[in-house]
Design an enzyme around this catalytic site. Structure first.
Site, PDB file in Angstrom:
ATOM      1  N   ASN A  11       0.880  -1.173   0.000  1.00  0.00           N
ATOM      2  CA  ASN A  11       0.000   0.000   0.000  1.00  0.00           C
ATOM      3  C   ASN A  11       0.917   1.222   0.000  1.00  0.00           C
ATOM      4  OD1 ASN A  11      -1.771   2.074   0.478  1.00  0.00           O
ATOM      5  ND2 ASN A  11      -2.382   1.399   2.531  1.00  0.00           N
ATOM      6  N   LYS A  13       0.178   4.259  -0.256  1.00  0.00           N
ATOM      7  CA  LYS A  13      -0.440   5.472   0.314  1.00  0.00           C
ATOM      8  C   LYS A  13      -0.183   6.660  -0.627  1.00  0.00           C
ATOM      9  CE  LYS A  13      -0.147   3.302   4.779  1.00  0.00           C
ATOM     10  NZ  LYS A  13      -0.051   3.413   6.242  1.00  0.00           N
ATOM     11  N   HIS A  97      -9.446   1.318   5.238  1.00  0.00           N
ATOM     12  CA  HIS A  97      -8.148   1.539   5.879  1.00  0.00           C
ATOM     13  C   HIS A  97      -8.340   2.509   7.053  1.00  0.00           C
ATOM     14  CE1 HIS A  97      -4.029   2.708   6.620  1.00  0.00           C
ATOM     15  NE2 HIS A  97      -3.670   1.611   5.975  1.00  0.00           N
ATOM     16  N   GLU A  99      -6.723   4.945   8.017  1.00  0.00           N
ATOM     17  CA  GLU A  99      -6.521   6.363   7.656  1.00  0.00           C
ATOM     18  C   GLU A  99      -7.786   6.931   7.008  1.00  0.00           C
ATOM     19  OE1 GLU A  99      -2.857   5.684   5.527  1.00  0.00           O
ATOM     20  OE2 GLU A  99      -1.910   5.178   7.442  1.00  0.00           O
ATOM     21  N   GLU A 169      -5.050  -4.561  10.926  1.00  0.00           N
ATOM     22  CA  GLU A 169      -4.025  -3.540  11.098  1.00  0.00           C
ATOM     23  C   GLU A 169      -4.276  -2.782  12.402  1.00  0.00           C
ATOM     24  OE1 GLU A 169      -2.171  -2.387   7.056  1.00  0.00           O
ATOM     25  OE2 GLU A 169      -3.919  -1.135   7.339  1.00  0.00           O
ATOM     26  N   GLY A 175       2.841   2.694  10.780  1.00  0.00           N
ATOM     27  CA  GLY A 175       3.788   3.793  10.588  1.00  0.00           C
ATOM     28  C   GLY A 175       4.537   4.192  11.855  1.00  0.00           C
ATOM     29  N   SER A 214       3.724  -1.777  10.419  1.00  0.00           N
ATOM     30  CA  SER A 214       5.172  -1.856  10.618  1.00  0.00           C
ATOM     31  C   SER A 214       5.758  -3.230  10.310  1.00  0.00           C
ATOM     32  CB  SER A 214       5.548  -1.400  12.032  1.00  0.00           C
ATOM     33  OG  SER A 214       5.203  -0.026  12.209  1.00  0.00           O
ATOM     34  N   GLY A 235       3.025  -0.949   4.274  1.00  0.00           N
ATOM     35  CA  GLY A 235       3.071   0.477   3.945  1.00  0.00           C
ATOM     36  C   GLY A 235       4.489   0.891   3.602  1.00  0.00           C
ATOM     37  N   GLY A 236       5.157   1.544   4.537  1.00  0.00           N
ATOM     38  CA  GLY A 236       6.490   2.116   4.314  1.00  0.00           C
ATOM     39  C   GLY A 236       7.474   1.187   3.616  1.00  0.00           C
TER      40      GLY A 236
END
Ligand code: 13P
Length: 252
Positions: A11, A13, A97, A99, A169, A175, A214, A235-236
């Protein structure tokens, strides 16, 4: 041994540029073509969906989106309809999600409507659920997960989970670099499967439940080894080709 095929989804983002995604996809597709047990999926920002559809065409990597409208068409400025994603070969769409839930006020019912709209257009929803830190600390994790899940079961029906993916999640792990321990993650994944099994055992056994929050190159393996974890929503670390590939290669 589970028959569920592991899925590793990136993802991205709101990150990347036309130039950077070209480089990232080239490196990831090279690594994936050398062999991985996992099904690999990339979810770019909307505007790059068409570009990625072209870049991924001759690869085994699947394409998804990060969000979608629950409506089919009309005067909804700034929204993207599910049929438009389908037009560009999207196979998966992330819905709910945290967010989106927190920053764009999407509630359980709206998320369920999006889940249904994605399936109605022949794509697979990835339903994100997860508790806030306060909720975990006040021992409400299962209550929150049950509420988020039940809203979709109620509106879409249990059989809809035959063509869906769930992503657990925990919001406090997104994050933050603070991953759930394998025990914490497995406990919630098992709870999710049991909750679905109250309605239909076979559906519960077949649904893939990803962990997100994470996930990194150095902790993916111990999470993916667990009985009810069928891959990850990343993510990251999905923005760094080597890290993402290491995660893809960490599936059981
Ligand atoms: P991070 O991997 O950056 O924690 O993000 C997880 C996530 O939200 C994936 O959807």
């Amino acid at each position: 041994m589970s028959k569920r095929q592991s899925l590793v989804a990136g993802n991205w983002k709101m990150n990347g540029s036309l130039e950077s995604i070209g480089q990232l996809v080239a490196a990831i597709s090279q690594g994936v073509s050398e062999g991985t047990e996992a099904e690999v999926l990339l979810c770019p920002p909307y505007v790059y969906v068409a570009e990625l559809a072209g870049l991924l065409e001759k690869t085994d990597i699947r394409l998804g989106a990060q969000n979608v409208s629950h409506l089919e068409s009309g005067a909804y400025t700034g929204e993207v309809a599910p049929s438009m994603l389908k037009d560009f070969a999207c196979e998966y769409v992330i819905v709910g999600h945290s967010e989106r839930r927190m920053l764009y006020s999407e509630n359980d019912v709206r998320v369920a409507e999006k889940f249904i709209a994605v399936q109605a257009n022949g794509m697979i929803p990835i339903l994100c659920i997860g508790e806030l830190l306060e909720e975990r600390e006040s021992n409400c994790t299962e209550e929150v997960i049950a509420r988020q899940l039940d809203a979709v079961i109620e509106l879409a029906g249990i059989m809809a989970f035959k063509a869906a993916v769930i992503a657990y999640e925990p919001v406090w792990a997104i994050g933050t670099g603070k991953t759930a321990t394998p025990e914490q993650a497995q406990e919630v994944h098992e709870f999710i499967r049991l909750r679905l099994a109250r309605h239909d055992h076979e559906t519960a056994e077949g649904v893939r439940i990803l962990y997100g929050g994470s996930v990194k190159a150095d902790n993916a393996k111990q999470l993916f080894e667990l009985a009810d974890i069928d891959g990850g929503l990343i993510g990251g670390a999905s923005l760094v080709a080597d890290d993402f590939l290491t995660i893809c290669h960490s599936v059981r």
